[in-house]
Design a protein around this motif. Structure first.
Motif, mmCIF file in Angstrom:
data_model
loop_
_atom_site.group_PDB
_atom_site.id
_atom_site.type_symbol
_atom_site.label_atom_id
_atom_site.label_comp_id
_atom_site.label_asym_id
_atom_site.label_seq_id
_atom_site.Cartn_x
_atom_site.Cartn_y
_atom_site.Cartn_z
ATOM 1 N N PRO A 1 23.094 2.424 5.903
ATOM 2 C CA PRO A 1 22.420 1.121 5.847
ATOM 3 C C PRO A 1 21.100 1.093 6.598
ATOM 4 O O PRO A 1 20.267 0.247 6.332
ATOM 5 C CB PRO A 1 23.422 0.191 6.530
ATOM 6 N N THR A 2 20.901 2.010 7.523
ATOM 7 C CA THR A 2 19.706 1.881 8.354
ATOM 8 C C THR A 2 18.681 2.950 8.040
ATOM 9 O O THR A 2 17.710 3.105 8.771
ATOM 10 C CB THR A 2 20.088 1.989 9.848
ATOM 11 N N LEU B 1 21.592 -6.140 3.364
ATOM 12 C CA LEU B 1 22.291 -6.281 4.646
ATOM 13 C C LEU B 1 22.539 -7.746 4.983
ATOM 14 O O LEU B 1 23.629 -8.119 5.408
ATOM 15 C CB LEU B 1 21.465 -5.639 5.767
ATOM 16 N N GLU C 1 25.031 -6.582 15.147
ATOM 17 C CA GLU C 1 25.866 -7.236 14.139
ATOM 18 C C GLU C 1 27.188 -6.508 13.967
ATOM 19 O O GLU C 1 28.234 -7.119 13.791
ATOM 20 C CB GLU C 1 25.122 -7.313 12.804
ATOM 21 N N PHE D 1 20.976 -4.473 13.656
ATOM 22 C CA PHE D 1 22.132 -4.051 12.866
ATOM 23 C C PHE D 1 23.301 -3.671 13.766
ATOM 24 O O PHE D 1 24.443 -4.093 13.535
ATOM 25 C CB PHE D 1 21.745 -2.880 11.962
ATOM 26 N N GLN D 2 23.016 -2.919 14.808
ATOM 27 C CA GLN D 2 24.096 -2.494 15.706
ATOM 28 C C GLN D 2 24.756 -3.680 16.405
ATOM 29 O O GLN D 2 25.970 -3.715 16.583
ATOM 30 C CB GLN D 2 23.585 -1.481 16.715
ATOM 31 N N ASN E 1 14.944 -3.220 14.038
ATOM 32 C CA ASN E 1 15.920 -3.740 13.092
ATOM 33 C C ASN E 1 17.245 -3.000 13.191
ATOM 34 O O ASN E 1 18.302 -3.560 12.936
ATOM 35 C CB ASN E 1 15.375 -3.657 11.672
ATOM 36 N N GLU E 2 17.149 -1.737 13.566
ATOM 37 C CA GLU E 2 18.357 -0.956 13.737
ATOM 38 C C GLU E 2 19.205 -1.546 14.868
ATOM 39 O O GLU E 2 20.431 -1.607 14.782
ATOM 40 C CB GLU E 2 17.958 0.472 14.088
ATOM 41 N N LEU F 1 26.125 -9.137 5.639
ATOM 42 C CA LEU F 1 26.496 -9.537 6.998
ATOM 43 C C LEU F 1 26.759 -11.030 7.120
ATOM 44 O O LEU F 1 27.476 -11.464 8.012
ATOM 45 C CB LEU F 1 25.402 -9.120 7.986
ATOM 46 N N LYS G 1 17.177 -4.663 3.935
ATOM 47 C CA LYS G 1 17.487 -5.847 4.728
ATOM 48 C C LYS G 1 18.107 -6.929 3.855
ATOM 49 O O LYS G 1 19.022 -7.632 4.289
ATOM 50 C CB LYS G 1 16.209 -6.405 5.355
ATOM 51 N N PHE H 1 16.094 -10.317 11.306
ATOM 52 C CA PHE H 1 15.539 -9.132 10.650
ATOM 53 C C PHE H 1 14.069 -9.324 10.284
ATOM 54 O O PHE H 1 13.452 -8.431 9.705
ATOM 55 C CB PHE H 1 16.328 -8.800 9.377
#
Ligand SMILES: Nc1ncnc2c1ncn2[C@@H]1O[C@H](COP(=O)(O)OP(=O)(O)OP(=O)(O)O)[C@@H](O)[C@H]1O
Ligand SMILES: [Mg+2]
Lengths: 307, 538
Positions: free
Chosen positions: A159-160, A143, A174, A171-172, A167-168, A147, A140, A122
């Motif tokens: 969350p996004t 998150l 993850e 996230f996806q 960064n999105e 995570l 972040k 991130f």
């Protein structure tokens, strides 16, 4: 379903004084399932999530996580759960690194290799003080703490909303990792492409009511399919057929554009087969169409004709 | 250019007034009520030569001078002069308090809420927030000036004159504006509203204590303190208007400084940039440690502040004994051997009042910390706890435990300061046991009041500020009971009244026990209320 139910919300109602924020909420979430929770601003997404987390006391109805009462057994439940709030407020004067560690410790987790990995992915600078972080960076931190904990259920409330596209994507990725590991995920979001990409099932909430819930593929049947055809013949008769909407004719190229209710597709295609077509394009409905249709209910009467 | 800087001040003022009107009205009524009400009552409270003479004698004791301010030596003491010597310092203090709280709220408070950012993006001038906050202050103090002036005219105390009435009203409103402006200045210095409040309160407290120390020694020099200025005016006997001019000058200087600072700093920033820090901390592990770390600066500020206040009070003890020793009447009545004892007795009597001051300091610290249970929930910090396996009980006991512990620490620090200050100046220092007595007497009432705040918080959060109000009332009752001749039962309405003889006498075991029981029951009820509540205190 073979998978075990981890979350069950039954006839949940929540009032703030006289104002009813939640009228009738029913939800289920199974292990290994990603549930997308969507709805317009003020619909009650955050309120529902906070009730699931035992922060708000239900006015009526039951909320059970792992078969335990969300309000009464909050502490036991939370040992197996991670949460990222929509607005992240962090203690001033702590650094980001300290905050992540504190959050992990409170969850009974440790700072681990995954934590460092996420900090790197991130691109977070953990030595800054919390009050100097931007919105996205605060998000972040929450998150990363969530995570990198190893639990069974993950709950994310938009969350996004502050993350940039790169960064999105992190996230996806993850989320996919968690899903592959058989975790249950509840994800509230306004970003439809995100929900479409990551979720198996969705629940749509409006004015404190779940108005639609089910498999994404199932729900797509409820919506309209976009059809574009090019032909030199006159197709205006099509607009008279039941289940055809937003009929548009683009003069010079002989191109027609319209939407068809999925249950009327059969008849429409049969009609089209009798014509000489140069090209035809049939686009499956996007979540966006679905979303707009439900959001707009009550605002425009035109869409409600579909029973 | 100049105009641009102040653009939309009027609109902002309107917003401020709409938001603050209850606060403004409450302060206005309290201030005017005390000022005008006492002017009407003073004749009936102390009717007759004898009552008057005793009152004057009391007011002339160093202990009273320390608390209320200087009273002139001239023979013709009238009702009006008594009134002005009793009121001018204290009401200036109150007006200053009201104004600075309002200023900080209207500047930093608004900025923290993000309001400034929202409005600055519209065509609102850079200095408009300062101007609007100041105008709000001007409105409060201007009305205070007019109403008090008119009220005093009608009250017609014996020995009063129109010049004195208006001068007194001007001095008090002037003090309000001075400290209101200081509040605005403090708000430019720091990033957080809380710190700005602390800074400006420190300025106010320092002015009061400085005046106290100077008044007891040699009141001629009390122009060194902002709260000594009103005394310099000699309302009703000298009617000197110069202090009002000084106040006006001070207001201008402070405001200009505030505007210069405001022009230089960033929005949402203080003057001091925030530095990066270590990425790990061994200390942090849960709600309690997080609270302690965020509270760190206030923690030391309160402790040091309490020690300093205690020391300043303690440092005037030798004057009390010296003046008594020099009193010829005293020397006649009391034999040399018993004189020391008499002095000790008098100082102990004075200490019953000072104990209340220390107890109030501790209580306020504790109540403000207890309120954080509410504030931190509203801020969203606690959402991060409750999503984790952290129980309500753990959060509740962390916040309340820290609040009560700190209340006691501040009480102890104040008493320590008193001990150190008095030991430094007295030839025969007071025994330590008296100081221990203060603590063992007052730790109970302090805890009861902090828990009272917790109860309000968990059962009626809307009324949470009543805890502080109750403490304020308690302070007023205990501090002024002898002047106002309050009956015992009135004193017992506040927990401080239950131990009012401390440190002259020790407090009985039964009283301590009952306070412990009250505290435990209160804590239980508060937790029960907290347990039922939505975490964000809807
Ligand atoms: N503490 C509260 N007191 C009173 N009303 C509240 C409270 N919290 C939420 N509400 C109301 O409940 C409704 C639902 O709010 P909620 O925050 O759950 O919406 P949301 O779906 O999360 O919206 P968004 O997409 O904007 O985040 C809103 O109308 C909101 O004003
Ligand atoms: Mg929300």
């Amino acid at each position: 379903m073979a998978a075990t139910e981890v979350l069950t919300v039954n006839h949940l109602q929540k009032k703030f004084g006289k104002f009813t924020a939640l009228r009738e909420i029913n939800l289920t979430l199974h292990a290994g399932e990603v549930l997308g929770f969507i709805g317009p601003n003020g619909a009650g997404k955050s309120t529902t999530i906070r009730t699931i987390l035992g922060m708000l006391r239900p006015t009526a109805g039951t909320v059970q996580v792992f078969g335990q009462d969300a309000w009464r057994d909050a502490v036991t439940i939370h040992r197996r759960l991670a949460y990222v709030p929509g607005d992240v407020y962090l203690w001033p004067n702590f650094t980001g690194g300290q905050t992540i560690d504190l959050l992990l410790k409170m969850s009974g987790q440790q700072h681990n290799a995954k934590t460092d990995d996420l900090i790197q992915k991130f691109a977070l600078d953990p030595s800054k003080k919390n009050q100097t972080y931007s919105k996205g960076n605060r998000q972040k931190i929450a998150l990363i703490a969530a995570l990198s904990s190893d639990v069974e259920v993950y709950i994310f409330d938009e969350p996004t909303s502050g993350l940039d596209p790169l960064n999105e994507i992190v996230f996806q990725q993850e989320i996919s990792r968690l899903k592959a590991a058989g975790k249950a995920i509840l994800l509230s979001s306004h970003i439809l492409s995100e929900v479409e990409k990551t979720c198996d099932t969705i629940a749509i909430i409006r004015e404190g009511r779940i108005i639609e819930a089910g498999q994404l593929t199932e729900l797509q049947h409820l919506t309209r399919i976009n059809v574009t055809v090019t032909t030199d013949q006159d197709l205006t008769a099509l607009s008279k057929l039941p289940g055809v909407h937003q009929f548009q004719q683009h003069q010079p190229a002989g191109q027609y554009n319209f939407a068809v209710d999925s249950d009327a597709l059969q008849t429409v295609l049969q009609t089209l087969a009798a014509q000489k077509l140069t090209s035809i394009q049939i686009a499956p409905p996007t979540l966006e169409d679905l979303f707009l249709r439900y959001y707009d209910q009550g605002r425009s009467a035109e869409v409600t004709t579909h029973a | 250019m100049l105009k641009e800087n102040f653009a939309q001040t009027g609109a902002l003022l309107k917003i401020n007034l709409r938001r603050d009107w209850v606060k403004l009205l409450t302060w206005f009524l309290i201030l005017v009520g005390l000022l005008v009400g006492y002017a009407y009552k003073i004749g009936t409270l102390f009717s007759g030569e004898k009552a008057m003479a005793t009152l004057v004698a009391t007011l002339r004791t160093p202990a009273m001078i320390a608390i209320m301010g200087y009273i002139p030596d001239q023979p013709a003491i009238t009702e009006a002069i008594i009134y002005s010597s009793e009121m001018v310092v204290f009401m200036s203090l109150f007006a200053g308090l009201a104004s600075l709280l309002i200023s900080v709220g209207a500047t930093r408070g608004a900025e923290e809420e993000g309001l400034v950012e929202l409005l600055r993006a519209k065509a609102v001038g850079q200095q408009a927030f300062i101007a609007a906050a100041w105008l709000e202050n001007l409105l409060l103090n201007g009305l205070l000036f007019l109403t008090t002036g008119v009220g005093l005219q009608f009250a017609a105390m014996t020995g009063a004159n129109a010049a004195g009435n208006w001068l007194l009203a001007a001095l008090i409103a002037g003090s309000g504006l001075v400290f209101g402006s200081i509040g605005i200045l403090a708000a430019q210095l720091t990033r957080e509203g809380r710190t700005a409040t602390s800074y400006s309160l420190a300025a106010l407290g320092l002015a009061y204590l400085l005046r106290m120390v100077i008044d007891v020694r040699n009141h001629q020099y009390n122009w060194w303190s902002l709260l000594g200025w009103p005394e310099q005016a000699g309302v009703y006997y000298h009617n000197n208007w110069w202090p009002v001019v000084w106040q006006l000058l001070a207001i201008v200087v402070v405001l200009v400084a505030a505007m210069v600072l405001n022009a230089q700093r960033d929005l949402n920033g203080g003057l001091i940039a925030v530095r990066a820090g270590k990425t790990t901390s061994r200390f942090l592990r849960g709600p309690l440690t997080a609270l302690i770390k965020t509270d760190q600066r206030s923690f030391w500020a309160w402790l040091i502040g309490a020690v300093v206040i205690g020391m300043m009070y303690g440092s005037i003890f030798n004057h009390i004994s010296a003046i008594i020793a020099a009193n010829p009447l005293m020397q006649q009545i009391v034999s040399a051997g018993r004189q020391q004892q008499a002095v000790t007795q008098l100082i102990l009597n004075f200490m019953t009042l000072l104990s209340v001051v220390m107890a109030v300091l501790g209580t306020i610290r504790g109540q403000m910390l207890a309120n954080h249970l509410y504030l931190d929930a509203r801020q969203g910090y606690l959402e991060l706890y409750f999503a984790r396996p952290v129980s309500r009980l753990r959060v509740f006991s962390s916040y309340l435990g820290w609040a009560i512990l700190n209340a006691w620490l501040v009480l102890a620090a104040g008493i320590l300061g008193l001990y150190l200050g008095s030991a430094a100046v007295m030839k025969q220092p007071l025994a330590l046991k008296y100081f221990i007595r203060i603590f063992s007497g007052y730790f109970g009432p302090v805890a009861v009041l902090v828990i009272f705040s917790a109860l309000l918080l968990t059962w009626a959060p809307r009324w949470r500020q009543l805890g502080l109000v109750y403490t304020g009332i308690g302070f007023g009752i205990m501090y002024f009971h002898s002047l106002l001749k309050l009956p015992t039962w009135v004193m017992e309405l506040v927990p401080y009244g239950w131990v009012r003889q401390v440190p002259v006498k020790t407090v009985s075991g039964a009283t301590i026990l009952s306070m412990i029981v009250i505290s435990l029951v209160g804590l239980g009820l508060a937790y029960w209320g907290y347990r039922q509540r939505d975490q964000n205190f809807n």
